[in-house]
Enzyme design. Structure first.
Site, mmCIF file in Angstrom:
data_model
loop_
_atom_site.group_PDB
_atom_site.id
_atom_site.type_symbol
_atom_site.label_atom_id
_atom_site.label_comp_id
_atom_site.label_asym_id
_atom_site.label_seq_id
_atom_site.Cartn_x
_atom_site.Cartn_y
_atom_site.Cartn_z
ATOM 1 N N GLU A 65 0.829 -1.203 0.000
ATOM 2 C CA GLU A 65 0.000 0.000 0.000
ATOM 3 C C GLU A 65 0.867 1.258 0.000
ATOM 4 O O GLU A 65 0.543 2.254 -0.662
ATOM 5 C CB GLU A 65 -0.973 0.020 1.183
ATOM 6 C CG GLU A 65 -0.320 0.147 2.539
ATOM 7 C CD GLU A 65 -1.317 0.124 3.687
ATOM 8 O OE1 GLU A 65 -2.485 -0.215 3.454
ATOM 9 O OE2 GLU A 65 -0.905 0.433 4.820
ATOM 10 N N ASP A 122 -5.781 -3.077 -1.004
ATOM 11 C CA ASP A 122 -5.642 -1.646 -1.243
ATOM 12 C C ASP A 122 -4.324 -1.324 -1.932
ATOM 13 O O ASP A 122 -4.253 -0.447 -2.797
ATOM 14 C CB ASP A 122 -5.818 -0.847 0.045
ATOM 15 C CG ASP A 122 -4.794 -1.178 1.119
ATOM 16 O OD1 ASP A 122 -4.228 -2.293 1.093
ATOM 17 O OD2 ASP A 122 -4.564 -0.328 1.999
#
Length: 350
Positions: A65, A122
């Site tokens: 991420e 994510d």
């Protein structure tokens, strides 16, 4: 023009047939001087020469991420040299051998620096979107191809139908239980849906966004009706609960829920409004770092500068204090990157 899926499309999807715009992603407008200064400070303070983003508040590890957020901001700032550096390290170190997703964590100094090859959704979403935007900006077909391949693997490996809802698994492994599925609401990066959907047209993107909003309207706990860091969705009845594996909190993960909603033009959504109410509660001495959604206790210490900046942006549209000295020295990686994401949001509004 923004790369986002327009707010009107998301809201219309709650009651209308599924449609996805297919126009090519747009090049971002000229970034503000504040955004560029913050990006330069972040680059100097948290990106190693080899292209690794260092989480200074977590033992110097790196995450997919973090790589994705940095790549996204590098592209939004038109910084190709940094983008290429970040992506080169990311693909060579974190690329999973069996698909186009990325291992979620790198541990420097360990005998096996990437012991867990599970991914984080994510990180995959932000890296894929950054690659697609970079391919469009710089005419680099290779970036576009890899970004599209990642987006297809997100759909293939991370999207599930559970209790009548299309949901996003946080990772390929470890989140599908017998009775429920564990979700992370902060992984629903609504601002990126348009980028991915244009590159890989599929109705599943809009279902994912639509049902993500449905979940967030229901997943509100505690005195302030806040979204949690982690959420369990019952397979049979669709009941929502707080999984026991994590503290039952609105904290470091869930703070991104109202951030992404405001960024996508969805600040009227109940989850964003609830966060505003929590942050504006005069019973607090400042902005607490977390709220326990079962005991109703709040952290006895304040939120980081980055989390306070999220509160200011969501509540009032405030531009964060991004003094280069503080961004590169006194504050840690996560606080600094939250400010960068806000500045990116302010540069790419719907």
């Amino acid at each position: 023009m923004s790369p986002l899926l327009p707010r009107r499309v998301l809201l219309a999807a709650l009651a209308a047939p599924l449609t996805i715009p297919v126009a090519a992603p747009a090049v971002a407008a000229q970034p503000s001087a504040t955004f560029l200064a913050a990006w330069n400070a972040f680059r100097q303070g948290f990106i190693r020469p080899e292209g690794r983003v260092v989480d200074t508040g977590n033992g110097g590890v790196s995450h997919s991420e973090g790589q994705g957020w940095a790549m996204f901001c590098a592209e939004r700032c038109g910084d190709r040299a940094s983008f290429d550096l970040l992506w080169n390290w990311t693909q060579h170190v974190l690329q999973r051998p069996q698909d186009r997703l990325l291992a979620w964590r790198f541990q420097p100094g360990a005998a096996d620096a990437v012991p867990d090859r599970n991914n984080a959704a994510d990180g995959d979403l932000f890296v894929a979107a950054a690659l697609l935007l970079a391919g469009s900006r710089w005419g680099e077909a290779g970036y576009t191809e890899v970004g599209a391949a990642m987006a297809r693997d997100v759909l293939r490996l991370l999207v599930r139908e559970v209790a009548g809802l299309t949901v996003l698994l946080p990772g390929v492994h470890g989140f599908e239980e017998v009775e429920d599925v564990v979700l992370n609401p902060s992984y629903y990066a609504f601002p990126l849906v348009g980028v991915l959907a244009r590159a890989v047209p599929d109705p599943a993107w809009l279902r994912l966004a639509r049902d993500g909003l449905v979940l967030l309207r229901r997943a509100r706990f505690g005195r302030w009706n806040l979204p949690p860091d982690w959420l369990a969705l019952g397979r049979n009845d669709g009941a929502l609960s707080l999984p026991r594996r994590w503290p039952p909190r609105f904290s470091y993960d869930a703070v991104r829920v109202p951030l992404y909603l405001r960024w996508a033009g969805l600040e009227a959504e109940p989850a964003a409004q609830a966060a505003m109410g929590f942050w504006r509660d005069h019973a607090h001495r400042g902005v607490p770092a977390w709220a326990d959604l079962l005991s109703q206790r709040v952290a006895p210490y304040p939120a980081s500068a980055g989390m306070r900046a999220v509160a200011g942006y969501v509540c009032d549209g405030t531009v964060p204090d991004s003094d280069p000295e503080r961004s590169g020295g006194g504050e840690d990686y996560y606080s600094a990157v939250l400010k960068l994401l806000i500045l990116s949001a302010l540069s790419t509004t719907p």
